[in-house]
Design an enzyme around this catalytic site. Sequence first.
Site, short mmCIF file in Angstrom:
data_model
loop_
_atom_site.label_atom_id
_atom_site.label_comp_id
_atom_site.label_asym_id
_atom_site.label_seq_id
_atom_site.Cartn_x
_atom_site.Cartn_y
_atom_site.Cartn_z
CG HIS A 1 -5.59 -2.61 0.57
ND1 HIS A 1 -4.81 -2.28 -0.69
CD2 HIS A 1 -5.07 -1.90 1.65
CE1 HIS A 1 -3.93 -1.16 0.01
NE2 HIS A 1 -4.29 -1.02 1.17
CB SER B 1 -1.08 -0.09 1.24
OG SER B 1 -2.00 0.79 0.95
CE LYS C 1 -0.09 5.22 -1.98
NZ LYS C 1 -1.23 4.89 -2.63
C1 GTR Z 1 -5.66 4.23 1.68
C2 GTR Z 1 -4.85 5.18 0.52
C3 GTR Z 1 -4.30 4.31 -0.50
C4 GTR Z 1 -3.33 3.48 0.36
C5 GTR Z 1 -3.85 2.83 1.67
C6 GTR Z 1 -2.93 2.25 2.70
O1 GTR Z 1 -6.52 5.03 2.45
O2 GTR Z 1 -6.02 5.94 -0.15
O3 GTR Z 1 -3.57 5.02 -1.31
O4 GTR Z 1 -2.10 3.80 0.16
O5 GTR Z 1 -4.52 3.68 2.32
O6 GTR Z 1 -1.82 2.67 2.72
O7 GTR Z 1 -3.18 1.21 3.66
#
Ligand code: GTR
Length: 436
Positions: free
Chosen positions: A414, A273, A277
């Site tokens: 996720h 996540s 990045k």
């Molecule tokens: C979310 C965000 C994503 C992702 C995620 C995370 O809220 O919108 O871009 O990075 O968090 O890091 O779990």
Amino acid sequence: MRNYKKAMGLNMGGIAKISFCLTVLLLCWGPLLQAQEEFNYDESKVGAYTLPAVLELSSGRLVSGNKDWKKRRTEIIKLFEDNVYGKFPKKRSNIHFETLKIDRHALSGRAISKQVRIYFTKEKKQPYMDMILYLPAKVTKPVPVFIGLNFKGNQSIDGDSAIMLSEKHPELLKYTKAKEQQLIRGEQAERWEIDTLIGRGFGVASAYYGDLELDYPEGWKTGIRTTLKETLAIQPQEWSAISAWAWGLSRMMDYLETDQQVNKKQVIVTGHSRLGKAALWAGANDTRFAAVISNNSGEGGAALSRRWFGETINRINTNFPHWFVDRYKTYNNNATALPVDQHMLLALIAPRPLYVASATEDLWADPRGEFLSAKNAEPVYSLFHKKGLGVVDMPATDTSVGETVRYHIRTGKHNILLFDWLRYIDFANENLIKIK
Ligand code: GTR
């Protein structure tokens, strides 16, 4: 009043006409403007977009070989620095290491663990980051290592009671009683699979991302963007939280290079996540990372920004203003003006192995956008005669495709799970370990 209206050329009919026109304008533009601001989960609404050419130099000339690519690569890094993540300081600061703890019987004797404090200035005091490194116990030669930052402190990655509790994690600091603190050990163990990795001959290194910068809009005030601004000769707003986290990954690499038990040519940077990045940006800047893995990194990570699906630039900048530089906000609802898109970030990893992974229920991260981004990075891999995904369409769920560039979409949410790690192990074995 009458004269005023007359002077303005208005009468009741005129006013009615104007308000009619305004209503029509609003009806036409309203949904469009709103649509751009909102996120979209409907594939039929994505619309057409054109990606910036990864292999075209700013002069307009096409990249024709490796030498040209070097030039283009430098241009692309600069574009990401200026428009997205900010600088990635080249200076390493006065970095030095202190091994605080070694456990030769970690994980019931299957592993050795080392806890190393990485100091960023000459002194032995803050700012520093604490890294935990697990290595397989029975190794006779240097091992490949997966490295990645963690969300909740080192004690969260495994139930191992020898792991020092994070000094910085805000939630942890709320627990003052030792018993309470013990309860949160291994909170995110399902994301790390240390036993499996060790069993397959890999080391694992992790550190808490909050040691570099706490993840909230004002986090930079106490994080390394402020505490190291003189040492690194860079102002806090010249870089971003993602750049600070990525820079920290490189400092972990600095330590790994000094450890005789680590194969420094086989260090694979990973991240889930937002930390995916950071892993991509670290891998783009620091070519010592032999391979890069993006797990569900989404918007501002592997996913294409121009594809209107899932999270948008506007949403990410609104929710997380500290992740990127201020200039990135000028692209809110205007991704087409960005001189880069994320396939160019992935291309910066070439010719090193790159894995992009998505999850079926993680629409927010735009799985198709992540796939297409990897696909559009392929021309750069071709320059190096490396094989990319080898398919045009997204693969079936839970099936990985590709060679040097690989992709899968896992069933589920996720997250980063055993399924993902097993694919990453195969990927590392095929690309780094067996094939020299
Ligand atoms: C979310 C965000 C994503 C992702 C995620 C995370 O809220 O919108 O871009 O990075 O968090 O890091 O779990």
